[in-house]
Scaffold this motif. Structure first.
Motif, PDB file in Angstrom:
ATOM      1  N   LEU A 198       0.861  -1.186   0.000  1.00  0.00           N
ATOM      2  CA  LEU A 198       0.000   0.000   0.000  1.00  0.00           C
ATOM      3  C   LEU A 198       0.892   1.230   0.000  1.00  0.00           C
ATOM      4  O   LEU A 198       1.743   1.396   0.876  1.00  0.00           O
ATOM      5  N   ILE A 199       0.705   2.100  -0.995  1.00  0.00           N
ATOM      6  CA  ILE A 199       1.518   3.309  -1.102  1.00  0.00           C
ATOM      7  C   ILE A 199       0.608   4.538  -1.076  1.00  0.00           C
ATOM      8  O   ILE A 199      -0.607   4.436  -1.215  1.00  0.00           O
ATOM      9  N   SER A 200       1.217   5.698  -0.906  1.00  0.00           N
ATOM     10  CA  SER A 200       0.441   6.944  -0.868  1.00  0.00           C
ATOM     11  C   SER A 200      -0.023   7.312  -2.269  1.00  0.00           C
ATOM     12  O   SER A 200       0.522   6.846  -3.279  1.00  0.00           O
ATOM     13  N   ARG A 201      -1.018   8.172  -2.337  1.00  0.00           N
ATOM     14  CA  ARG A 201      -1.513   8.652  -3.626  1.00  0.00           C
ATOM     15  C   ARG A 201      -0.412   9.389  -4.389  1.00  0.00           C
ATOM     16  O   ARG A 201      -0.316   9.299  -5.619  1.00  0.00           O
ATOM     17  N   LYS A 202       0.449  10.086  -3.647  1.00  0.00           N
ATOM     18  CA  LYS A 202       1.543  10.816  -4.268  1.00  0.00           C
ATOM     19  C   LYS A 202       2.502   9.866  -4.977  1.00  0.00           C
ATOM     20  O   LYS A 202       2.956  10.128  -6.096  1.00  0.00           O
ATOM     21  N   LYS A 203       2.816   8.755  -4.331  1.00  0.00           N
ATOM     22  CA  LYS A 203       3.735   7.784  -4.934  1.00  0.00           C
ATOM     23  C   LYS A 203       3.076   7.014  -6.075  1.00  0.00           C
ATOM     24  O   LYS A 203       3.769   6.355  -6.855  1.00  0.00           O
TER      25      LYS A 203
END
Length: 218
Positions: free
Chosen positions: A189-194
């Motif tokens: 799970l990654i951030s929306r930015k990444k």
């Protein structure tokens, strides 16, 4: 594929100890292991992959040679968006992979009319990525799967149970495709930015701008 290196070091006076590296891409790990071997002070070198399987230098060298001409070192980024007013979905897919000694990035998006929620769009985007990998001829490899959808990542990594019937069906489709292609996924799970590349592709698909492009990375 990423691996850990574990080796036994023996000093000139015969004192031995065990060292373990951080996680490294298999190609880099092999180069380091071969360099360690040339010192003449390593008694045993083993590699351990993410599934706790052990490899000798000879085995890892053979594996890397065997997959050289096929897509490997695959990282998947996916994102889906859904417009409640138009009932349209945008699917974004970004694939990073190596083949024949080169690195590539594939970007693809699709506008879909057969979905009914943002979560379904997220699943459909991941399935799109798997279909593109199948077209590339990728199979029987570990792959990294990254997205900002807590629902999809937590469902497929078995952190959350799948309760909704429609999402259960999508989860099955993804898992069946993974199994048929012989992939061993590791979900993150990654951030929306990444996840901005896949997010942008999904947004562009919603506006009717469809993209399919592959470039060599330098």
């Amino acid at each position: 594929m990423n691996v850990l290196i574990e080796w036994i070091y023996k000093s000139k006076k015969g004192v031995q100890t065990v060292f373990k590296s951080e996680e490294l891409p298999a190609e880099q790990a092999l180069l380091i292991a071969e360099d360690l071997e040339r010192t003449g002070r390593t008694k045993q070198i083993l590699f351990t992959d993410q599934f706790d399987s052990s490899w000798t230098i000879k085995e890892l060298r053979g594996y890397l040679k065997g997959i050289e001409t096929e897509p490997h070192n695959i990282t998947v980024y996916f994102d889906g968006g859904f417009d409640w007013d138009t009932k349209l979905a945008g699917l974004g897919c970004v694939l990073y992979y190596n083949q024949n000694g080169k690195s590539y990035r594939l970007r693809k998006n699709v506008r879909a009319t057969y979905l009914s929620s943002n979560n379904e769009a997220e699943y459909a985007a991941l399935l799109l990525c798997l279909q593109e990998l199948e077209t590339l001829g990728a199979h029987h490899l570990p792959i990294e799967v990254k997205g900002d959808s807590r629902v999809v990542i937590n469902h497929l990594s078995e952190q959350w149970p799948v309760i909704e019937e429609e999402l259960y069906s999508w989860a099955n489709k993804v898992e069946e495709k993974m199994e048929s292609l012989g992939f061993q996924p590791r979900y993150e799970l990654i951030s929306r930015k990444k996840n901005s590349e896949a997010d942008r592709l999904a947004t562009q698909a919603l506006t009717g701008v469809e993209i399919t492009a592959t470039i060599e990375r330098t």
